[in-house]
Write a protein that holds these residues in place. Structure first.
Motif, PDB file in Angstrom:
ATOM      1  N   THR A   1      35.262  44.826  52.976  1.00 37.21           N
ATOM      2  CA  THR A   1      35.200  45.975  53.881  1.00 37.21           C
ATOM      3  C   THR A   1      34.555  45.538  55.183  1.00 37.21           C
ATOM      4  N   HIS A   2      35.207  45.846  56.285  1.00 41.37           N
ATOM      5  CA  HIS A   2      34.686  45.477  57.596  1.00 41.37           C
ATOM      6  C   HIS A   2      34.904  46.616  58.581  1.00 41.37           C
TER       7      HIS A   2
ATOM      8  N   HIS B   1      39.358  48.600  54.626  1.00 42.73           N
ATOM      9  CA  HIS B   1      39.178  48.053  53.290  1.00 42.73           C
ATOM     10  C   HIS B   1      40.411  47.215  52.933  1.00 42.73           C
TER      11      HIS B   1
END
Length: 278
Positions: free
Chosen positions: A256-257, A277
């Motif tokens: 996740t970023h 995600h």
């Protein structure tokens, strides 16, 4: 930030009990569960208290304001007490879903209710971009900060709506039409880049909240190990109120970023972050 001016309303049930409006300027806090630290917190009270006492005995209680919260030290009593809070004016609350504009003056909302509540850091004119699907024959009345616009379904989902004069530090309700899945609100004059995830790809969208055509460049920085079929685009002649978007497929390690598109479109360029995600 200074205390936010709220709106008329009522409080939701609290972990310690309930807050009951006895009159326009009087609250009763009915304590059902005494917290271990003997302090109760009432979130979102925008009206300043005049005095706080124990109901029945009239004993003054220790209290403080923590931002928009009222914190009261409970008396040492065997029975659960009732706290009487006299207010300096009519009850005004800050709803728990209230969202403050970010540093660029932008709100990016994923509404879960039919109404959202917004707060501007400073007085400014804004416009709204609704994203979603609506009945093509429907008509909508968009109200914000004392101004109303009647718009068709086409206008609702294809262009910005405004301007609306947002006051500073005052909670303003915004009714959200059915099937709207995202709401972007930005100062008039802003060119905004936003990211919209799809099932197998994502779309980078630039919206012109200004009054004149916009041009510029947009890129999508990616974390190490990620790649995209395309990461940079240019645009020209983006008319006021309109949006343009580019779909790209991204790949990378599971995780996740937060992604934020980089935009160069003049001094009012802004970008809204999005959590992705994989």
């Amino acid at each position: 930030m200074a205390l936010i001016q709220g709106i008329p309303g009522e409080f939701e049930p609290q972990p310690w009990g309930e807050a009951i409006l006895r009159s326009r300027e009087l609250l009763l806090l009915r304590i059902a569960r005494r917290p271990p630290d003997h302090e109760v917190r009432l979130p979102g009270l925008a009206t300043t208290p005049l005095h706080v006492v124990e109901e029945g005995t009239g004993k003054a209680l220790t209290w403080r304001q923590d931002g928009d919260d009222l914190v009261v030290r409970l008396p040492d009593s065997v029975e659960p007490p009732v706290v009487r809070v006299a207010l300096q004016g009519k009850l005004r609350i800050v709803p728990p879903d209230t969202v403050t504009a970010n540093a660029d003056g932008v709100w990016d909302l994923t509404p879960s209710r039919a109404k959202a509540h917004l707060v501007a850091r400073r007085a400014i004119d804004v416009a709204i971009r609704f994203i979603g699907r609506t009945d093509p024959d429907s008509l909508h009345h968009i109200r914000l900060a004392g101004r109303r616009y009647a718009v068709s379904a086409h206008q609702l989902t294809r262009t910005t709506i405004g301007p609306f004069p947002m006051p500073a530090l005052r909670v303003v309700p915004l009714a959200v039409p059915n099937n709207v899945r995202r709401v972007l609100v930005a100062p008039v004059g802003t060119v905004l880049a936003s990211i919209h995830p799809g099932r197998d790809d994502l779309t980078v969208v630039v919206t012109n909240f200004g009054r004149t055509p916009a041009r510029g460049e947009v890129e999508l920085p990616l974390p190490p190990g990620w790649s995209a079929t395309q990461q940079a685009w240019t645009f020209d002649g983006l008319e006021p109120g309109r949006s343009i978007g580019w779909a790209t497929r991204i790949t990378g390690p599971v995780g996740t970023h937060e992604l934020r598109a980089g935009l160069e479109a003049g001094r009012r360029s802004a970008s809204s972050p999005c959590v992705i995600h994989l």
